[in-house]
Design a protein around this motif. Structure first.
Motif, PDB file in Angstrom:
ATOM      1  N   LEU A 280       0.832  -1.200   0.000  1.00 41.98           N
ATOM      2  CA  LEU A 280       0.000   0.000   0.000  1.00 41.98           C
ATOM      3  C   LEU A 280       0.870   1.254   0.000  1.00 41.98           C
ATOM      4  O   LEU A 280       0.636   2.192  -0.767  1.00 41.98           O
ATOM      5  CB  LEU A 280      -0.937   0.004   1.210  1.00 41.98           C
ATOM      6  CG  LEU A 280      -1.802   1.251   1.388  1.00 41.98           C
ATOM      7  CD1 LEU A 280      -2.761   1.415   0.218  1.00 41.98           C
ATOM      8  CD2 LEU A 280      -2.564   1.170   2.704  1.00 41.98           C
ATOM      9  N   TYR A 281       1.876   1.275   0.858  1.00 48.74           N
ATOM     10  CA  TYR A 281       2.799   2.411   0.918  1.00 48.74           C
ATOM     11  C   TYR A 281       3.432   2.666  -0.452  1.00 48.74           C
ATOM     12  O   TYR A 281       3.433   3.793  -0.958  1.00 48.74           O
ATOM     13  CB  TYR A 281       3.890   2.182   1.964  1.00 48.74           C
ATOM     14  CG  TYR A 281       5.082   3.082   1.751  1.00 48.74           C
ATOM     15  CD1 TYR A 281       5.044   4.416   2.139  1.00 48.74           C
ATOM     16  CD2 TYR A 281       6.220   2.610   1.101  1.00 48.74           C
ATOM     17  CE1 TYR A 281       6.122   5.260   1.898  1.00 48.74           C
ATOM     18  CE2 TYR A 281       7.292   3.450   0.860  1.00 48.74           C
ATOM     19  CZ  TYR A 281       7.239   4.764   1.253  1.00 48.74           C
ATOM     20  OH  TYR A 281       8.300   5.591   1.002  1.00 48.74           O
ATOM     21  N   ALA A 282       3.986   1.628  -1.044  1.00 47.54           N
ATOM     22  CA  ALA A 282       4.685   1.775  -2.316  1.00 47.54           C
ATOM     23  C   ALA A 282       3.738   2.261  -3.415  1.00 47.54           C
ATOM     24  O   ALA A 282       4.074   3.181  -4.179  1.00 47.54           O
ATOM     25  CB  ALA A 282       5.339   0.457  -2.722  1.00 47.54           C
TER      26      ALA A 282
ATOM     27  N   TYR B 165       3.180   6.861   3.825  1.00 50.67           N
ATOM     28  CA  TYR B 165       3.548   6.217   5.090  1.00 50.67           C
ATOM     29  C   TYR B 165       2.428   6.384   6.116  1.00 50.67           C
ATOM     30  O   TYR B 165       2.076   5.443   6.825  1.00 50.67           O
ATOM     31  CB  TYR B 165       4.854   6.811   5.623  1.00 50.67           C
ATOM     32  CG  TYR B 165       5.417   6.048   6.798  1.00 50.67           C
ATOM     33  CD1 TYR B 165       6.253   4.954   6.595  1.00 50.67           C
ATOM     34  CD2 TYR B 165       5.114   6.404   8.106  1.00 50.67           C
ATOM     35  CE1 TYR B 165       6.768   4.241   7.669  1.00 50.67           C
ATOM     36  CE2 TYR B 165       5.624   5.694   9.183  1.00 50.67           C
ATOM     37  CZ  TYR B 165       6.450   4.620   8.954  1.00 50.67           C
ATOM     38  OH  TYR B 165       6.947   3.906  10.014  1.00 50.67           O
ATOM     39  N   ALA B 166       1.852   7.581   6.174  1.00 51.17           N
ATOM     40  CA  ALA B 166       0.747   7.823   7.107  1.00 51.17           C
ATOM     41  C   ALA B 166      -0.461   6.958   6.759  1.00 51.17           C
ATOM     42  O   ALA B 166      -1.082   6.350   7.649  1.00 51.17           O
ATOM     43  CB  ALA B 166       0.363   9.302   7.090  1.00 51.17           C
ATOM     44  N   ALA B 167      -0.792   6.867   5.491  1.00 51.08           N
ATOM     45  CA  ALA B 167      -1.921   6.033   5.074  1.00 51.08           C
ATOM     46  C   ALA B 167      -1.656   4.560   5.377  1.00 51.08           C
ATOM     47  O   ALA B 167      -2.539   3.846   5.858  1.00 51.08           O
ATOM     48  CB  ALA B 167      -2.200   6.224   3.581  1.00 51.08           C
ATOM     49  N   ALA B 168      -0.445   4.101   5.116  1.00 47.04           N
ATOM     50  CA  ALA B 168      -0.093   2.707   5.403  1.00 47.04           C
ATOM     51  C   ALA B 168      -0.111   2.435   6.910  1.00 47.04           C
ATOM     52  O   ALA B 168      -0.485   1.348   7.341  1.00 47.04           O
ATOM     53  CB  ALA B 168       1.273   2.370   4.810  1.00 47.04           C
ATOM     54  N   ALA B 169       0.265   3.427   7.705  1.00 46.12           N
ATOM     55  CA  ALA B 169       0.229   3.261   9.162  1.00 46.12           C
ATOM     56  C   ALA B 169      -1.208   3.131   9.657  1.00 46.12           C
ATOM     57  O   ALA B 169      -1.494   2.313  10.544  1.00 46.12           O
ATOM     58  CB  ALA B 169       0.932   4.429   9.850  1.00 46.12           C
ATOM     59  N   VAL B 170      -2.116   3.915   9.098  1.00 43.13           N
ATOM     60  CA  VAL B 170      -3.537   3.806   9.476  1.00 43.13           C
ATOM     61  C   VAL B 170      -4.059   2.419   9.099  1.00 43.13           C
ATOM     62  O   VAL B 170      -4.715   1.746   9.904  1.00 43.13           O
ATOM     63  CB  VAL B 170      -4.376   4.921   8.821  1.00 43.13           C
ATOM     64  CG1 VAL B 170      -5.865   4.676   9.013  1.00 43.13           C
ATOM     65  CG2 VAL B 170      -3.979   6.283   9.386  1.00 43.13           C
TER      66      VAL B 170
ATOM     67  N   ARG C 218      -9.014   4.525  21.662  1.00 38.96           N
ATOM     68  CA  ARG C 218      -8.384   5.660  22.342  1.00 38.96           C
ATOM     69  C   ARG C 218      -7.007   5.283  22.909  1.00 38.96           C
ATOM     70  O   ARG C 218      -6.027   5.996  22.709  1.00 38.96           O
ATOM     71  CB  ARG C 218      -9.293   6.159  23.456  1.00 38.96           C
ATOM     72  CG  ARG C 218      -8.763   7.369  24.148  1.00 38.96           C
ATOM     73  CD  ARG C 218      -9.725   7.848  25.211  1.00 38.96           C
ATOM     74  NE  ARG C 218      -9.256   9.112  25.733  1.00 38.96           N
ATOM     75  CZ  ARG C 218     -10.028  10.062  26.147  1.00 38.96           C
ATOM     76  NH1 ARG C 218     -11.328   9.907  26.117  1.00 38.96           N
ATOM     77  NH2 ARG C 218      -9.521  11.167  26.610  1.00 38.96           N
ATOM     78  N   SER C 219      -6.932   4.161  23.596  1.00 38.31           N
ATOM     79  CA  SER C 219      -5.641   3.774  24.177  1.00 38.31           C
ATOM     80  C   SER C 219      -4.755   3.057  23.163  1.00 38.31           C
ATOM     81  O   SER C 219      -3.551   3.308  23.096  1.00 38.31           O
ATOM     82  CB  SER C 219      -5.844   2.903  25.416  1.00 38.31           C
ATOM     83  OG  SER C 219      -6.466   1.689  25.068  1.00 38.31           O
ATOM     84  N   GLU C 220      -5.338   2.192  22.354  1.00 42.77           N
ATOM     85  CA  GLU C 220      -4.518   1.409  21.430  1.00 42.77           C
ATOM     86  C   GLU C 220      -3.955   2.263  20.293  1.00 42.77           C
ATOM     87  O   GLU C 220      -2.800   2.087  19.901  1.00 42.77           O
ATOM     88  CB  GLU C 220      -5.314   0.230  20.881  1.00 42.77           C
ATOM     89  CG  GLU C 220      -5.574  -0.820  21.941  1.00 42.77           C
ATOM     90  CD  GLU C 220      -6.359  -2.008  21.454  1.00 42.77           C
ATOM     91  OE1 GLU C 220      -6.359  -3.042  22.151  1.00 42.77           O
ATOM     92  OE2 GLU C 220      -6.999  -1.933  20.389  1.00 42.77           O
ATOM     93  N   ALA C 221      -4.727   3.175  19.771  1.00 37.98           N
ATOM     94  CA  ALA C 221      -4.231   4.029  18.690  1.00 37.98           C
ATOM     95  C   ALA C 221      -3.090   4.916  19.184  1.00 37.98           C
ATOM     96  O   ALA C 221      -2.089   5.105  18.482  1.00 37.98           O
ATOM     97  CB  ALA C 221      -5.360   4.878  18.107  1.00 37.98           C
ATOM     98  N   ALA C 222      -3.229   5.437  20.392  1.00 37.50           N
ATOM     99  CA  ALA C 222      -2.160   6.273  20.952  1.00 37.50           C
ATOM    100  C   ALA C 222      -0.884   5.461  21.129  1.00 37.50           C
ATOM    101  O   ALA C 222       0.214   5.939  20.799  1.00 37.50           O
ATOM    102  CB  ALA C 222      -2.609   6.862  22.289  1.00 37.50           C
ATOM    103  N   ARG C 223      -1.005   4.244  21.620  1.00 35.77           N
ATOM    104  CA  ARG C 223       0.170   3.381  21.783  1.00 35.77           C
ATOM    105  C   ARG C 223       0.779   3.033  20.427  1.00 35.77           C
ATOM    106  O   ARG C 223       2.002   2.992  20.275  1.00 35.77           O
ATOM    107  CB  ARG C 223      -0.210   2.110  22.527  1.00 35.77           C
ATOM    108  CG  ARG C 223      -0.556   2.344  23.971  1.00 35.77           C
ATOM    109  CD  ARG C 223      -1.019   1.072  24.624  1.00 35.77           C
ATOM    110  NE  ARG C 223      -1.446   1.323  25.968  1.00 35.77           N
ATOM    111  CZ  ARG C 223      -2.244   0.522  26.647  1.00 35.77           C
ATOM    112  NH1 ARG C 223      -2.694  -0.592  26.117  1.00 35.77           N
ATOM    113  NH2 ARG C 223      -2.593   0.835  27.871  1.00 35.77           N
TER     114      ARG C 223
END
Length: 146
Positions: A28-30, A54-59, A77-82
């Motif tokens: 996806l990133y590439a 990179y941001a899109a692939a991270a999401v 809320r907690s998992e996304a922040a971590r």
């Protein structure tokens, strides 16, 4: 089947899901980076395209690891922040490891690249399993790796 085989089997399944999500996120990133650079109407520079991709692939990676790899029932809320913190740490290591290993220790760049390629996924797997997505859906506790 012995408990050791069962544990090994679930660990291998977790590793396979982790790898597949990672491969999908990389593809996806590439694809996005290339599309954003090549698009005449968007006009992103290679750096802008890389960061956006990179941001899109991270999401994608967050949601895929949460639902597919680790099957977590924890709150976003907690998992996304971590996850963001872990991703930022991985990015910092990807910057610092080559700088330290090549500039300071004089090692060849391939060593720095290999260390980065092995270290970050290994640490990510451990941290995603034990910290980011530690809360499992009922009946999925056996999927926790060793």
């Amino acid at each position: 089947m012995s408990e050791d085989r069962s544990t090994a089997g679930t660990g291998l399944k977790l590793l396979a899901r982790f790898g597949l999500v990672g491969i999908a996120a990389t593809i996806l990133y590439a694809a996005l980076a290339i599309a954003l650079v090549e698009s005449e109407w968007i006009g992103f520079s290679p750096v802008q395209a890389s960061l956006a991709a990179y941001a899109a692939a991270a999401v994608f990676s967050y949601f895929a690891h949460k639902s597919v790899t680790f099957m977590s029932s924890g709150s976003h809320r907690s998992e996304a922040a971590r996850f963001v913190l872990l991703t930022a740490t991985g990015f910092a290591v990807a910057y610092a490891a080559p700088a330290l290993l090549t500039a300071k220790l004089g090692l060849p760049p391939i060593i720095a690249i290999l260390v980065t390629c092995l270290l970050i996924p290994a640490v990510n797997l451990l941290m995603l399993d034990r910290w980011v997505f530690a809360q499992r859906r009922p009946g999925r506790q056996g999927d926790r790796s060793t």
